[in-house]
Each structure stands twice: as C-alpha cells, then as structure tokens.
Design a protein around this motif. Structure first.
Motif, PDB file in Angstrom:
ATOM      1  N   PHE A   9      31.004  -7.636 104.937  1.00 60.01           N
ATOM      2  CA  PHE A   9      31.943  -8.508 105.637  1.00 60.01           C
ATOM      3  C   PHE A   9      32.932  -9.156 104.671  1.00 60.01           C
ATOM      4  O   PHE A   9      34.120  -9.291 104.993  1.00 60.01           O
ATOM      5  CB  PHE A   9      31.208  -9.584 106.437  1.00 60.01           C
ATOM      6  N   ILE A  10      32.472  -9.530 103.503  1.00 55.35           N
ATOM      7  CA  ILE A  10      33.365 -10.107 102.489  1.00 55.35           C
ATOM      8  C   ILE A  10      34.390  -9.068 102.027  1.00 55.35           C
ATOM      9  O   ILE A  10      35.573  -9.377 101.870  1.00 55.35           O
ATOM     10  CB  ILE A  10      32.554 -10.655 101.293  1.00 55.35           C
ATOM     11  N   TYR A  13      37.037  -8.689 104.667  1.00 56.58           N
ATOM     12  CA  TYR A  13      37.919  -9.861 104.653  1.00 56.58           C
ATOM     13  C   TYR A  13      38.911  -9.785 103.491  1.00 56.58           C
ATOM     14  O   TYR A  13      40.101 -10.076 103.660  1.00 56.58           O
ATOM     15  CB  TYR A  13      37.082 -11.140 104.569  1.00 56.58           C
ATOM     16  N   PHE A  16      41.522  -7.251 104.262  1.00 57.49           N
ATOM     17  CA  PHE A  16      42.445  -7.788 105.259  1.00 57.49           C
ATOM     18  C   PHE A  16      43.459  -8.718 104.599  1.00 57.49           C
ATOM     19  O   PHE A  16      44.655  -8.646 104.882  1.00 57.49           O
ATOM     20  CB  PHE A  16      41.678  -8.527 106.354  1.00 57.49           C
ATOM     21  N   ARG A  17      42.994  -9.592 103.737  1.00 54.32           N
ATOM     22  CA  ARG A  17      43.907 -10.501 103.025  1.00 54.32           C
ATOM     23  C   ARG A  17      44.897  -9.732 102.164  1.00 54.32           C
ATOM     24  O   ARG A  17      46.062 -10.101 102.054  1.00 54.32           O
ATOM     25  CB  ARG A  17      43.116 -11.474 102.150  1.00 54.32           C
ATOM     26  N   THR A  29      44.765  -2.392 107.259  1.00 57.31           N
ATOM     27  CA  THR A  29      43.448  -2.836 106.803  1.00 57.31           C
ATOM     28  C   THR A  29      42.400  -1.767 107.077  1.00 57.31           C
ATOM     29  O   THR A  29      41.554  -1.485 106.219  1.00 57.31           O
ATOM     30  CB  THR A  29      43.049  -4.148 107.493  1.00 57.31           C
ATOM     31  N   CYS A  56      49.783 -15.678 103.873  1.00 60.58           N
ATOM     32  CA  CYS A  56      48.396 -15.685 104.372  1.00 60.58           C
ATOM     33  C   CYS A  56      48.236 -16.742 105.467  1.00 60.58           C
ATOM     34  O   CYS A  56      48.654 -17.880 105.295  1.00 60.58           O
ATOM     35  CB  CYS A  56      47.408 -15.990 103.247  1.00 60.58           C
ATOM     36  N   PHE A  58      45.059 -17.026 106.993  1.00 56.93           N
ATOM     37  CA  PHE A  58      43.634 -17.309 107.088  1.00 56.93           C
ATOM     38  C   PHE A  58      43.107 -17.806 105.770  1.00 56.93           C
ATOM     39  O   PHE A  58      43.501 -17.444 104.746  1.00 56.93           O
ATOM     40  CB  PHE A  58      42.863 -16.066 107.502  1.00 56.93           C
TER      41      PHE A  58
END
Length: 58
Positions: A9-10, A13, A16-17, A29, A56, A58
């Motif tokens: 999951f990290i 993320y 995605f960033r 992504t 960004c 998020f």
C-alpha cells in the motif's frame, strides 16, 4: 504477516504521488504499478515536467 501487505500500500501511494507531481492521473499510476520500467523511462525522457509539491493534493 501484516508488514508486507502494508508495504504494498505504501508503494502504491508513493507511485501515485510520483504521477501527481508530474501532473499525470490514475491511469499513469496503474502503468507505474504494472509496467514500472517503461513508465519511468516515459517520465525520464518524455515531455513530462516536474511541478514540485505544489501539485500534490494528498
């Protein structure tokens, strides 16, 4: 058992960033997740421009 799942999951993320700071979307992504070497080359040698942390959300 929980730590390897959390790492996935990290990683998602972070990718995605990475796509957000280059102003690409969710499909980019997914490309980074499944075809990482190809999409990193697209970021490196394509017309993508880095827009810093201001892009960004998020």
């Amino acid at each position: 058992m929980l730590i390897p799942i959390f790492n996935i999951f990290i990683l998602i993320y972070i990718l995605f960033r990475l796509s957000v700071v280059f102003q690409h979307g969710l499909l980019f992504t997914l490309g980074l997740i499944f075809f990482y070497p190809i999409f990193i080359l697209i970021l490196a040698f394509g017309n993508s421009k880095y827009h810093g942390s201001a892009a960004c959300y998020f």
